[in-house]
Design a protein around this motif. Structure first.
Motif, mmCIF file in Angstrom:
data_model
loop_
_atom_site.group_PDB
_atom_site.id
_atom_site.type_symbol
_atom_site.label_atom_id
_atom_site.label_comp_id
_atom_site.label_asym_id
_atom_site.label_seq_id
_atom_site.Cartn_x
_atom_site.Cartn_y
_atom_site.Cartn_z
ATOM 1 N N LEU A 35 -5.629 18.057 40.956
ATOM 2 C CA LEU A 35 -5.586 16.938 41.897
ATOM 3 C C LEU A 35 -4.142 16.721 42.343
ATOM 4 C CD1 LEU A 35 -7.014 14.538 43.274
ATOM 5 C CD2 LEU A 35 -6.670 13.241 41.148
ATOM 6 N N THR A 36 -3.922 16.719 43.651
ATOM 7 C CA THR A 36 -2.562 16.645 44.166
ATOM 8 C C THR A 36 -2.420 15.587 45.255
ATOM 9 O OG1 THR A 36 -0.747 17.947 45.140
ATOM 10 C CG2 THR A 36 -2.987 18.463 45.890
ATOM 11 N N LYS A 37 -1.225 15.090 45.411
ATOM 12 C CA LYS A 37 -0.858 14.261 46.559
ATOM 13 C C LYS A 37 -0.023 15.073 47.546
ATOM 14 C CE LYS A 37 -0.852 9.700 44.267
ATOM 15 N NZ LYS A 37 -1.370 10.101 42.939
ATOM 16 N N PRO A 95 0.590 20.227 31.619
ATOM 17 C CA PRO A 95 1.517 21.335 31.370
ATOM 18 C C PRO A 95 2.975 20.885 31.388
ATOM 19 C CG PRO A 95 0.669 21.444 33.612
ATOM 20 C CD PRO A 95 -0.062 20.333 32.934
ATOM 21 N N TRP A 96 3.228 19.821 32.132
ATOM 22 C CA TRP A 96 4.563 19.215 32.183
ATOM 23 C C TRP A 96 4.395 17.754 32.574
ATOM 24 C CZ3 TRP A 96 3.351 23.573 35.233
ATOM 25 C CH2 TRP A 96 2.946 23.299 36.542
ATOM 26 N N GLU A 97 5.494 17.020 32.564
ATOM 27 C CA GLU A 97 5.456 15.595 32.860
ATOM 28 C C GLU A 97 6.579 15.244 33.819
ATOM 29 O OE1 GLU A 97 5.600 11.257 30.516
ATOM 30 O OE2 GLU A 97 5.419 13.137 29.384
ATOM 31 N N GLY A 98 6.275 14.344 34.746
ATOM 32 C CA GLY A 98 7.271 13.894 35.709
ATOM 33 C C GLY A 98 6.776 14.064 37.129
ATOM 34 N N CYS A 99 7.282 13.211 38.027
ATOM 35 C CA CYS A 99 6.823 13.250 39.411
ATOM 36 C C CYS A 99 7.756 12.393 40.257
ATOM 37 C CB CYS A 99 5.373 12.746 39.500
ATOM 38 S SG CYS A 99 4.482 13.268 40.987
ATOM 39 N N TRP A 107 -11.152 23.698 40.781
ATOM 40 C CA TRP A 107 -11.614 22.707 41.739
ATOM 41 C C TRP A 107 -10.367 22.024 42.281
ATOM 42 C CZ3 TRP A 107 -16.290 19.539 39.424
ATOM 43 C CH2 TRP A 107 -17.248 20.422 38.904
ATOM 44 N N LEU A 108 -10.201 22.024 43.579
ATOM 45 C CA LEU A 108 -8.997 21.475 44.191
ATOM 46 C C LEU A 108 -9.297 20.107 44.805
ATOM 47 C CD1 LEU A 108 -6.010 21.974 44.955
ATOM 48 C CD2 LEU A 108 -6.838 23.000 47.090
ATOM 49 N N GLY A 109 -8.481 19.114 44.459
ATOM 50 C CA GLY A 109 -8.681 17.771 44.981
ATOM 51 C C GLY A 109 -7.414 17.190 45.557
ATOM 52 N N VAL A 110 -7.582 16.203 46.430
ATOM 53 C CA VAL A 110 -6.444 15.478 46.985
ATOM 54 C C VAL A 110 -6.702 13.983 46.803
ATOM 55 C CG1 VAL A 110 -7.377 15.337 49.349
ATOM 56 C CG2 VAL A 110 -4.910 15.250 48.993
ATOM 57 N N THR A 111 -5.640 13.246 46.518
ATOM 58 C CA THR A 111 -5.721 11.794 46.411
ATOM 59 C C THR A 111 -5.430 11.170 47.773
ATOM 60 O OG1 THR A 111 -5.032 11.760 44.098
ATOM 61 C CG2 THR A 111 -4.735 9.737 45.339
ATOM 62 N N ALA A 122 1.633 14.244 36.143
ATOM 63 C CA ALA A 122 2.493 15.059 36.996
ATOM 64 C C ALA A 122 1.703 15.463 38.236
ATOM 65 C CB ALA A 122 2.978 16.291 36.220
ATOM 66 N N ASP A 123 2.234 16.427 38.979
ATOM 67 C CA ASP A 123 1.527 17.024 40.110
ATOM 68 C C ASP A 123 1.799 18.518 40.055
ATOM 69 O OD1 ASP A 123 0.717 17.944 42.709
ATOM 70 O OD2 ASP A 123 0.930 15.913 43.489
ATOM 71 N N VAL A 124 0.732 19.312 39.989
ATOM 72 C CA VAL A 124 0.890 20.769 39.882
ATOM 73 C C VAL A 124 1.721 21.313 41.038
ATOM 74 C CG1 VAL A 124 -0.372 22.965 39.964
ATOM 75 C CG2 VAL A 124 -1.213 21.091 38.536
ATOM 76 N N PHE A 125 1.613 20.684 42.211
ATOM 77 C CA PHE A 125 2.269 21.217 43.410
ATOM 78 C C PHE A 125 3.500 20.398 43.813
ATOM 79 C CE2 PHE A 125 -2.190 22.479 43.400
ATOM 80 C CZ PHE A 125 -2.035 23.865 43.421
ATOM 81 N N ASP A 126 4.139 19.832 42.818
ATOM 82 C CA ASP A 126 5.390 19.095 42.969
ATOM 83 C C ASP A 126 6.523 20.082 43.274
ATOM 84 O OD1 ASP A 126 7.641 17.489 42.664
ATOM 85 O OD2 ASP A 126 7.289 17.055 40.548
ATOM 86 N N ASN A 127 7.321 19.776 44.299
ATOM 87 C CA ASN A 127 8.429 20.657 44.683
ATOM 88 C C ASN A 127 9.483 20.801 43.593
ATOM 89 O OD1 ASN A 127 7.345 19.062 47.131
ATOM 90 N ND2 ASN A 127 8.272 20.859 48.089
ATOM 91 N N ALA A 128 9.624 19.792 42.726
ATOM 92 C CA ALA A 128 10.683 19.795 41.721
ATOM 93 C C ALA A 128 10.336 20.591 40.469
ATOM 94 C CB ALA A 128 11.036 18.361 41.334
ATOM 95 N N VAL A 129 9.127 21.120 40.398
ATOM 96 C CA VAL A 129 8.696 21.874 39.214
ATOM 97 C C VAL A 129 9.179 23.324 39.308
ATOM 98 C CG1 VAL A 129 6.660 22.800 38.024
ATOM 99 C CG2 VAL A 129 6.700 20.414 38.766
#
Length: 284
Positions: free
Chosen positions: A116-118, A16-20, A151-155, A86-93
């Motif tokens: 999938l999130t870190k 949906p977006w790019e960057g992290c 489905w929720l995942g963590v790295t 990217a990361d869906v749960f990135d603070n900068a989004v």
């Protein structure tokens, strides 16, 4: 298995977006950052603190609608890996982008969205923000449940990250919860808590600067999953193979001498066989 993505455990990839921003040792050789720099004239313009995130095109956002129609016509479900760049749960989004994403998830009930999130600690507060913006989602969150097709995942890449983040994931209600242990950078002893997950994906590192994965680390995780009947997916060795397996016929079982140094042969040559076979287990 994955005609529309190079990710072996998904049917499609959607960004949906790019960057992290790098947040741990698994990010050291981030392929997505390198890709961003390649298309940015040598500079990863969407990476790092303060860097803008780039939303993808409206045409790209229509692809999941197409996949949803196709899955319905075939009577199947597609697994969609969301945000490989990217990361869906990135603070900068921008939070409004996340609202739009979950509207898309709600509009595609024949797709299973693999998020999938870190940043697993961000999931519940950010989902509350999304829910307050969308009545349909607010009801689900109030009932203690993410959308059913998420489905929720963590790295996690080592024992420290497993100890820090695995229990956080288990506290988030989701239809399925999974671990992506890639790149695997050290032994992980997760039993018995690993039995609470629905899926475990394991893989070695690829690309520039890739670090080798000891075969016993992967075997141990497989054995833990087998003991607790958790589906196990071995994605790849990465750039390196254990020395005694180097030169083996694809698929042949070779006794690995773990004391020998690994050999860098490249991702394609290293393949996906662990102890003579592939492991492609997925949740039912």
């Amino acid at each position: 298995m994955s005609a529309n993505t190079k990710i072996e455990w998904a049917d499609h990839t959607f960004n949906p977006w790019e960057g992290c921003q790098k947040v741990g040792p698994g990010c050291d050789h981030c392929y997505a950052e390198a890709r961003n720099a390649r298309f940015g004239g040598g500079q990863a313009v969407n990476w790092g603190p303060g860097a803008p995130r780039r939303r993808t095109s409206a045409k790209n956002w229509q692809l999941p609608i197409k996949w949803n129609v196709e899955a319905a016509a075939k009577g199947i479900r597609y697994r969609v890996f969301c945000a490989s760049l990217a990361d869906v749960f990135d603070n900068a989004v921008d939070p409004a982008w996340r609202v739009d994403l979950f509207d898309l998830i709600e509009a595609t009930p024949n797709l299973d969205w693999l998020l999938l999130t870190k940043r697993i600690g961000n999931v519940q507060p950010m989902m509350c923000d999304v829910g307050h913006s969308r009545v349909w989602l607010d009801r689900q969150i109030a009932a203690g449940q993410l959308p059913r097709n998420v489905w929720l995942g963590v790295t996690v890449v080592n024992q420290d990250e497993y100890d820090r983040d695995a229990q956080k994931l288990l506290r988030v209600p989701a239809s399925k919860r999974f671990l992506s242990i890639e790149p695997l950078l050290g032994p992980i002893h997760g039993a018995p808590s690993i039995g609470a997950f629905d899926w475990v994906i394991v893989g070695g590192e690829s690309g520039h600067g890739a670090r080798p994965m000891h075969p016993d680390w992967a075997r141990s995780l497989h054995d833990q999953c087998d003991w607790y009947s958790v589906p196990f997916f071995f994605k790849q060795w990465g750039e390196w193979l254990p020395a005694m397996q180097h030169g083996a016929r694809e698929g042949a079982f070779i006794e690995i001498n773990a004391s020998d140094a690994p050999v860098r042969v490249g991702k394609k040559a290293a393949g996906r066989h662990l102890d003579g076979r592939t492991w492609d287990e997925v949740p039912s």
